[in-house]
Design a protein around this motif. Structure first.
Motif, PDB file in Angstrom:
ATOM      1  N   SER A  49     -36.851 -20.244   7.500  1.00  0.00           N
ATOM      2  CA  SER A  49     -37.404 -19.883   6.196  1.00  0.00           C
ATOM      3  C   SER A  49     -37.905 -18.439   6.232  1.00  0.00           C
ATOM      4  O   SER A  49     -38.001 -17.823   7.289  1.00  0.00           O
ATOM      5  N   ALA A  50     -38.247 -17.939   5.051  1.00  0.00           N
ATOM      6  CA  ALA A  50     -38.779 -16.571   4.948  1.00  0.00           C
ATOM      7  C   ALA A  50     -39.658 -16.478   3.712  1.00  0.00           C
ATOM      8  O   ALA A  50     -39.485 -17.224   2.747  1.00  0.00           O
ATOM      9  N   LYS A  51     -40.597 -15.546   3.773  1.00  0.00           N
ATOM     10  CA  LYS A  51     -41.495 -15.286   2.656  1.00  0.00           C
ATOM     11  C   LYS A  51     -41.563 -13.774   2.443  1.00  0.00           C
ATOM     12  O   LYS A  51     -41.394 -12.984   3.372  1.00  0.00           O
ATOM     13  N   ILE A  52     -41.850 -13.388   1.197  1.00  0.00           N
ATOM     14  CA  ILE A  52     -42.162 -11.997   0.888  1.00  0.00           C
ATOM     15  C   ILE A  52     -43.619 -11.956   0.441  1.00  0.00           C
ATOM     16  O   ILE A  52     -44.023 -12.679  -0.471  1.00  0.00           O
ATOM     17  N   VAL A  53     -44.411 -11.113   1.107  1.00  0.00           N
ATOM     18  CA  VAL A  53     -45.835 -11.003   0.814  1.00  0.00           C
ATOM     19  C   VAL A  53     -46.088  -9.729   0.017  1.00  0.00           C
ATOM     20  O   VAL A  53     -45.731  -8.629   0.461  1.00  0.00           O
ATOM     21  N   ASN A  54     -46.680  -9.888  -1.156  1.00  0.00           N
ATOM     22  CA  ASN A  54     -47.185  -8.724  -1.881  1.00  0.00           C
ATOM     23  C   ASN A  54     -48.515  -8.362  -1.230  1.00  0.00           C
ATOM     24  O   ASN A  54     -49.518  -9.035  -1.445  1.00  0.00           O
ATOM     25  N   THR A  55     -48.526  -7.317  -0.417  1.00  0.00           N
ATOM     26  CA  THR A  55     -49.717  -7.010   0.374  1.00  0.00           C
ATOM     27  C   THR A  55     -50.868  -6.487  -0.479  1.00  0.00           C
ATOM     28  O   THR A  55     -51.997  -6.373   0.009  1.00  0.00           O
ATOM     29  N   ALA A  56     -50.610  -6.198  -1.746  1.00  0.00           N
ATOM     30  CA  ALA A  56     -51.688  -5.748  -2.631  1.00  0.00           C
ATOM     31  C   ALA A  56     -52.562  -6.903  -3.093  1.00  0.00           C
ATOM     32  O   ALA A  56     -53.748  -6.715  -3.378  1.00  0.00           O
ATOM     33  N   ASP A  64     -51.756 -10.478  -1.828  1.00  0.00           N
ATOM     34  CA  ASP A  64     -51.485 -11.628  -0.952  1.00  0.00           C
ATOM     35  C   ASP A  64     -50.603 -12.699  -1.598  1.00  0.00           C
ATOM     36  O   ASP A  64     -50.432 -13.779  -1.035  1.00  0.00           O
ATOM     37  N   ARG A  65     -50.047 -12.439  -2.760  1.00  0.00           N
ATOM     38  CA  ARG A  65     -49.135 -13.415  -3.355  1.00  0.00           C
ATOM     39  C   ARG A  65     -47.872 -13.510  -2.506  1.00  0.00           C
ATOM     40  O   ARG A  65     -47.311 -12.493  -2.086  1.00  0.00           O
ATOM     41  N   GLN A  66     -47.425 -14.743  -2.228  1.00  0.00           N
ATOM     42  CA  GLN A  66     -46.219 -14.973  -1.440  1.00  0.00           C
ATOM     43  C   GLN A  66     -45.081 -15.432  -2.339  1.00  0.00           C
ATOM     44  O   GLN A  66     -45.260 -16.313  -3.176  1.00  0.00           O
ATOM     45  N   LEU A  67     -43.930 -14.840  -2.143  1.00  0.00           N
ATOM     46  CA  LEU A  67     -42.724 -15.203  -2.880  1.00  0.00           C
ATOM     47  C   LEU A  67     -41.793 -15.962  -1.958  1.00  0.00           C
ATOM     48  O   LEU A  67     -41.592 -15.566  -0.791  1.00  0.00           O
ATOM     49  N   ASP A  68     -41.228 -17.063  -2.440  1.00  0.00           N
ATOM     50  CA  ASP A  68     -40.248 -17.798  -1.668  1.00  0.00           C
ATOM     51  C   ASP A  68     -38.921 -17.045  -1.658  1.00  0.00           C
ATOM     52  O   ASP A  68     -38.595 -16.301  -2.588  1.00  0.00           O
ATOM     53  N   VAL A  69     -38.132 -17.259  -0.599  1.00  0.00           N
ATOM     54  CA  VAL A  69     -36.823 -16.633  -0.471  1.00  0.00           C
ATOM     55  C   VAL A  69     -35.772 -17.730  -0.317  1.00  0.00           C
ATOM     56  O   VAL A  69     -35.901 -18.605   0.545  1.00  0.00           O
ATOM     57  N   THR A  70     -34.744 -17.687  -1.134  1.00  0.00           N
ATOM     58  CA  THR A  70     -33.630 -18.619  -1.023  1.00  0.00           C
ATOM     59  C   THR A  70     -32.373 -17.859  -0.613  1.00  0.00           C
ATOM     60  O   THR A  70     -32.356 -16.630  -0.585  1.00  0.00           O
TER      61      THR A  70
END
Length: 388
Positions: A75-82, A84-90
């Motif tokens: 799996s993988a996630k994208i973190v908006n470091t501003a 901390d919101r995490q986006l799922d990756v498909t």
């Protein structure tokens, strides 16, 4: 977010001095650290940004504050470091998960830095299953499309390079990615899969660094006569960190056996000796012939016994930490530290070791010069490091 402050470096003096062309400082070192004149004082302010399931690698999407994090099970996630919101990756590949294998490195073309997430070329490495209980590393390329506020998708992912041959076992894939400074080539670490002898086989990818075009084809200049056309250097064990310095030179850090972790300046066509030469020994206590000045193999810039067990590495380029620019930072697993190395010509010297109190898998530099590290293992935290 949770913020703490620690003084991560001990204040013991540096005991060992590196020498050009030979093993430098680091042998038998446990903790080292000393703020040098004009330097940042070694104190970190640490902010937590969530945790992950066996995180393995991370990379900022160029021109953004978005950090792409891979998790070994696939799996993988994208973190908006501003925020901390995490986006799922498909759209991720199917991986052969187990041992040291699974989803590996991630990299983006530095030239695609238009200050929005949009659509970007993405490179990933992972472990691919083969016939008869074999497996090997693969490199894929696709397009990362972030058309939704909460998720991104990888489209058109295709394998552009495969580690050959596939072999049994689940160790030493390496599969770290580094782009050349001009952005025109990929350098890819290909571990020896705990098979040892193939590191000296010019017709095997195992125990090599390969050089590829951006589409995965061999770069074509034949660094070693008679070898596979994508092989750039050989005689490596398990490379887990690669990066280019400010002079455009490629360096790598690799695991030795019982002792003998190495930092190497990578030279075109060079042979680094594994398993014929190592300054470590086999895990069962069996001897391995040490390097000697006349053995014909390239020598490590630094060798570590006891080992640091590197997880990754990066050359620091920012100015947030005074005096750190141009230094190499190595994420330490067994050492549970960030290891700082100064480079002077071809001489490398460990100058500090910052105790992190946990196994550190990954270290990357953020857009403003902050350091971002991932702890190893299930529940590994993402930590932002700034001067304390």
């Amino acid at each position: 977010m949770k913020q703490t402050s620690i003084l991560a470096a001990t204040l013991s003096p540096l005991l060992l001095v590196a020498s050009c062309g030979a093993t430098g400082s680091g042998d038998s070192a446990q903790t080292q650290g000393a703020a040098q004149a004009g330097d940042w004082d070694g104190e970190f302010a640490i902010t937590e940004h969530g945790s992950f399931a066996e995180p393995w690698a991370a990379a900022f999407i160029p021109g953004t504050q978005m950090l792409f994090v891979t998790e070994k099970a696939g799996s993988a996630k994208i973190v908006n470091t501003a925020n901390d919101r995490q986006l799922d990756v498909t759209g991720l590949p199917a991986v052969d998960y187990g041992g040291q294998g699974g989803l590996g490195d991630v990299a983006f073309l530095p030239s695609e830095n238009d200050n929005s997430v949009g659509t970007r070329t993405i490179y990933l490495t992972w472990v691919e299953a083969g016939d008869s209980d074999t497996r090997g590393a693969a490199l894929g390329r696709g397009q990362l499309v972030c058309a939704q506020a909460t998720a991104c998708q990888i489209e058109g992912l295709e394998i552009i390079w495969r580690q050959a041959p596939k072999v049994t076992g689940r160790g030493h894939y390496s599969h770290r990615i580094a782009f050349s400074p001009d952005g025109e080539h990929i350098f890819l670490a290909s571990g020896e899969r705990q098979k040892m002898e193939p590191s000296q086989d010019e017709q095997s990818h195992l125990g090599k660094i390969v050089r590829l075009e951006l589409d995965g084809t061999p770069a074509g200049d034949g660094a070693i006569d008679g070898a596979l056309p994508d092989i750039w250097s050989m005689g490596h064990r398990n490379i887990l960190g690669m990066d280019f310095d400010a002079q455009g030179r490629l360096w790598e850090v690799e695991h030795g056996p019982a002792g003998g972790d190495e930092l190497n300046l990578v030279q075109k066509g060079a042979n680094y000796g594994w398993p014929l030469r190592s300054n470590g020994e086999h895990y069962d206590g069996g001897a391995i012939t040490d390097h000697s000045a006349d053995d014909g193999f390239a020598k490590a810039a630094i060798g570590w016994t006891p080992v640091i067990a590197p997880g990754s590495m990066t050359f620091y380029t920012g100015d947030l930490f005074d005096g750190l620019a141009g230094n190499l930072l190595i994420a330490g697993l067994k050492s549970q530290a960030i290891v700082r190395v100064a480079i002077d010509g071809e001489t490398a010297t460990e100058t500090a070791r910052y105790d992190m109190g946990a196994r550190i898998r990954e270290i990357v530099e953020g857009p403003d010069g902050a350091l971002w590290v991932l702890e190893d293992g299930d529940g590994g935290r993402l930590l932002e490091l700034r001067p304390g």
